[in-house]
Enzyme design. Structure first.
Site, short mmCIF file in Angstrom:
data_model
loop_
_atom_site.label_atom_id
_atom_site.label_comp_id
_atom_site.label_asym_id
_atom_site.label_seq_id
_atom_site.Cartn_x
_atom_site.Cartn_y
_atom_site.Cartn_z
N ASP A 1 -22.25 25.38 -41.98
CA ASP A 1 -21.46 26.16 -40.85
C ASP A 1 -22.22 27.40 -40.47
O ASP A 1 -21.93 28.58 -40.19
CB ASP A 1 -20.43 27.12 -42.10
CG ASP A 1 -20.91 27.78 -43.30
OD1 ASP A 1 -22.23 27.36 -43.43
OD2 ASP A 1 -20.40 28.52 -43.91
N GLY B 1 -28.21 29.24 -51.64
CA GLY B 1 -27.63 27.90 -52.38
C GLY B 1 -28.67 26.91 -51.98
O GLY B 1 -29.17 26.56 -51.20
N THR C 1 -27.41 24.35 -45.61
CA THR C 1 -26.38 24.50 -46.83
C THR C 1 -25.35 23.45 -46.50
O THR C 1 -25.18 22.74 -45.60
CB THR C 1 -25.56 25.87 -46.30
OG1 THR C 1 -24.28 25.86 -46.76
CG2 THR C 1 -25.52 25.82 -44.72
N ASP D 1 -27.70 31.77 -42.93
CA ASP D 1 -28.14 32.84 -42.09
C ASP D 1 -28.15 34.08 -42.84
O ASP D 1 -28.86 34.92 -42.15
CB ASP D 1 -26.75 32.70 -41.24
CG ASP D 1 -25.22 33.03 -42.12
OD1 ASP D 1 -25.14 32.81 -43.08
OD2 ASP D 1 -24.50 33.51 -41.31
N ASP E 1 -22.31 23.60 -46.56
CA ASP E 1 -20.90 23.84 -45.81
C ASP E 1 -21.17 23.40 -44.51
O ASP E 1 -20.20 23.36 -43.59
CB ASP E 1 -20.64 25.37 -45.83
CG ASP E 1 -20.20 25.87 -47.29
OD1 ASP E 1 -20.03 24.78 -48.25
OD2 ASP E 1 -20.32 27.06 -47.56
N ARG F 1 -15.71 27.84 -48.90
CA ARG F 1 -15.01 28.71 -49.10
C ARG F 1 -14.19 29.41 -47.79
O ARG F 1 -13.05 29.62 -47.49
CB ARG F 1 -15.62 30.07 -49.67
CG ARG F 1 -14.91 30.50 -50.94
CD ARG F 1 -15.43 31.40 -51.67
NE ARG F 1 -16.05 30.89 -53.01
CZ ARG F 1 -17.37 30.84 -53.38
NH1 ARG F 1 -18.36 31.69 -52.89
NH2 ARG F 1 -17.53 30.23 -54.35
N ARG G 1 -30.59 34.29 -54.87
CA ARG G 1 -30.29 35.31 -53.97
C ARG G 1 -31.01 36.75 -54.63
O ARG G 1 -31.27 36.95 -55.87
CB ARG G 1 -28.85 35.58 -54.14
CG ARG G 1 -28.21 34.36 -53.64
CD ARG G 1 -26.75 34.64 -53.12
NE ARG G 1 -26.32 33.39 -52.35
CZ ARG G 1 -25.63 32.43 -52.70
NH1 ARG G 1 -25.63 32.02 -54.17
NH2 ARG G 1 -25.37 31.31 -51.90
P1 ATP Z 1 -25.94 30.30 -48.71
O1 ATP Z 1 -25.42 29.31 -47.59
O2 ATP Z 1 -26.20 29.95 -49.85
O3 ATP Z 1 -24.79 31.66 -48.73
P2 ATP Z 1 -27.70 32.37 -47.35
O4 ATP Z 1 -29.12 32.57 -46.91
O5 ATP Z 1 -26.45 32.72 -46.30
O6 ATP Z 1 -27.25 31.22 -48.02
P3 ATP Z 1 -27.12 34.95 -48.90
O7 ATP Z 1 -26.68 35.20 -50.16
O8 ATP Z 1 -26.19 35.40 -47.49
O9 ATP Z 1 -27.49 33.32 -48.40
O10 ATP Z 1 -28.57 35.44 -48.31
C1 ATP Z 1 -29.72 35.21 -49.26
C2 ATP Z 1 -30.74 36.29 -49.53
O11 ATP Z 1 -30.75 36.78 -48.12
C3 ATP Z 1 -29.84 37.66 -50.01
O12 ATP Z 1 -29.94 37.30 -51.25
C4 ATP Z 1 -30.86 38.58 -49.74
O13 ATP Z 1 -32.02 38.64 -50.34
C5 ATP Z 1 -31.34 38.31 -48.46
N1 ATP Z 1 -30.59 38.85 -47.03
C6 ATP Z 1 -29.11 38.58 -46.76
N2 ATP Z 1 -29.08 39.57 -45.60
C7 ATP Z 1 -30.03 40.20 -45.52
C8 ATP Z 1 -30.21 41.57 -45.01
N3 ATP Z 1 -29.37 42.05 -43.89
N4 ATP Z 1 -31.30 42.08 -44.94
C9 ATP Z 1 -32.43 41.90 -46.00
N5 ATP Z 1 -32.23 40.67 -46.87
C10 ATP Z 1 -31.01 40.00 -46.26
#
Ligand code: ATP
Length: 326
Positions: A135, A16, A131, A108, A133, A177, A77
């Site tokens: 979190d 995000g 983020t 994360d 959130d 969420r 993503r």
């Molecule tokens: P947000 O706060 O928006 O959720 P985030 O970084 O936690 O941010 P995610 O959708 O969980 O968002 O992860 C972003 C991207 O990171 C995923 O679309 C994927 O490409 C990559 N990713 C997440 N987990 C893994 C993993 N275990 N192995 C490889 N790539 C990963």
């Protein structure tokens, strides 16, 4: 002091988008150049890494962006990045530009992806928590939070004006969420009568007597701030106000306005500090670390300390709102 030839470094945004990412990009370019690093932007997150959307960045790319929300290099993503073959492609794209250091602004999930990428391909990375959130385990602050809280504050102040003029209850739904941080801090800082978040179990019955009494004694309106992650839909809370408390009620779902907007001072400043620390870390031998903020100081944490752990809401904030309430 100006250092020379420290190699090439890239930055990308993943997950995000948040306000403050552009300030981070601006400082990334400025500080990388000062450190003798050649800065690159990776457009559109891990998708852009796979599709070779990697371009050298310069001062002219970051003129005037500090006041803009979102991210000028895009975020995404990427399902493909979960597959080793695509991560191999990403590595080849970075090799073409001789980039061996990467800063990732994200959550994360993005850090887990980068940790894997580092272990497979030895691309050093520094994660910057971003983020709304708030979190991410291990850091007290994530980029974008203060701007989101400011947006919610303005919305609640406007809603209070009409709520008090028309003697209504308003149920205002924030993002979050699985985490009620935005709703809790917003409820506290806007004097809301009710706050419902996923982390705190509730029974609306317990509020009925006191709210009815307050209304009978002349209370002119109610503000309820609820997180999108609670067990009931906001409309049900509004119906409860009408049926059980006896006051007309409306619902406002704030939605994506919380993600954008002119970045707050704190987010501009934190963006600079996070990126500065990230570059210093990469030059100082940190290869696989997340930049965290605790007790007023930045520090590096390992992926183990940040990902795969259930985030806990600050209990002092929870107590501040919920103590002395039914
Ligand atoms: P947000 O706060 O928006 O959720 P985030 O970084 O936690 O941010 P995610 O959708 O969980 O968002 O992860 C972003 C991207 O990171 C995923 O679309 C994927 O490409 C990559 N990713 C997440 N987990 C893994 C993993 N275990 N192995 C490889 N790539 C990963």
């Amino acid at each position: 002091m100006i250092h020379k030839n420290h190699g090439n470094i890239a930055i990308l945004c993943s997950g995000g988008d948040v306000s403050g990412m552009n300030a981070a990009l601006k400082h990334f370019v400025e500080y990388a150049l000062l450190c003798g690093l050649k800065p690159y932007f990776v457009y559109n997150g891990f998708e852009g890494l796979i599709d070779d959307e990697i371009q050298e960045a310069s001062y002219k790319d970051v003129h005037g962006i500090i006041a803009r929300g979102g991210t000028m290099i895009g975020s995404a993503r990427s399902k493909r990045f979960l597959e080793a073959a695509y991560r191999q492609k990403a590595k080849e794209n970075l090799d073409k530009q001789h980039i061996d250091k990467l800063i990732v602004l994200g959550g994360d999930g993005s850090f887990r992806g980068m940790d894997l990428f580092y272990k497979e391909h030895a691309i050093a990375f520094a994660g910057v928590p971003a983020t709304i959130d708030n979190d991410i385990v291990g850091t007290e602050y994530c980029l974008g939070v203060d701007t989101a809280l400011s947006v919610i504050k303005s919305a609640l102040d406007n809603i209070r004006d009409t709520a008090s003029s028309f003697k209504r209850a308003f149920v205002v739904e924030t993002m979050g969420r699985e985490c009620g941080y935005l709703a809790l801090v917003s409820a506290l800082t806007s004097g809301a009568e009710l706050c419902l978040i996923p982390e705190v179990s509730y029974d609306l019955k317990e509020y009925e007597q006191s709210f009815q009494k307050e209304l009978a004694q002349g209370r002119g309106y109610f503000l309820a701030v609820v997180s999108e992650g609670i067990k009931e839909e906001s409309i049900m809370i509004a119906k409860w106000f009408e049926k059980k408390i006896g006051i007309e009620a409306r619902v406002d779902v704030l939605g994506h306005i919380q993600r954008g907007g002119n970045p707050a001072v704190r987010d501009r400043l934190m963006a600079y500090q996070f990126v500065h620390f990230a570059i210093d870390g990469l030059l100082g031998g940190q290869n696989d670390a997340i930049v965290c903020y605790n007790n007023g100081y930045l520090n590096y944490k390992s992926i183990k300390e940040v990902a795969n752990i259930q985030y806990q809401l600050d209990s002092t904030l929870v107590d501040l709102f919920f103590q002395n309430r039914p």
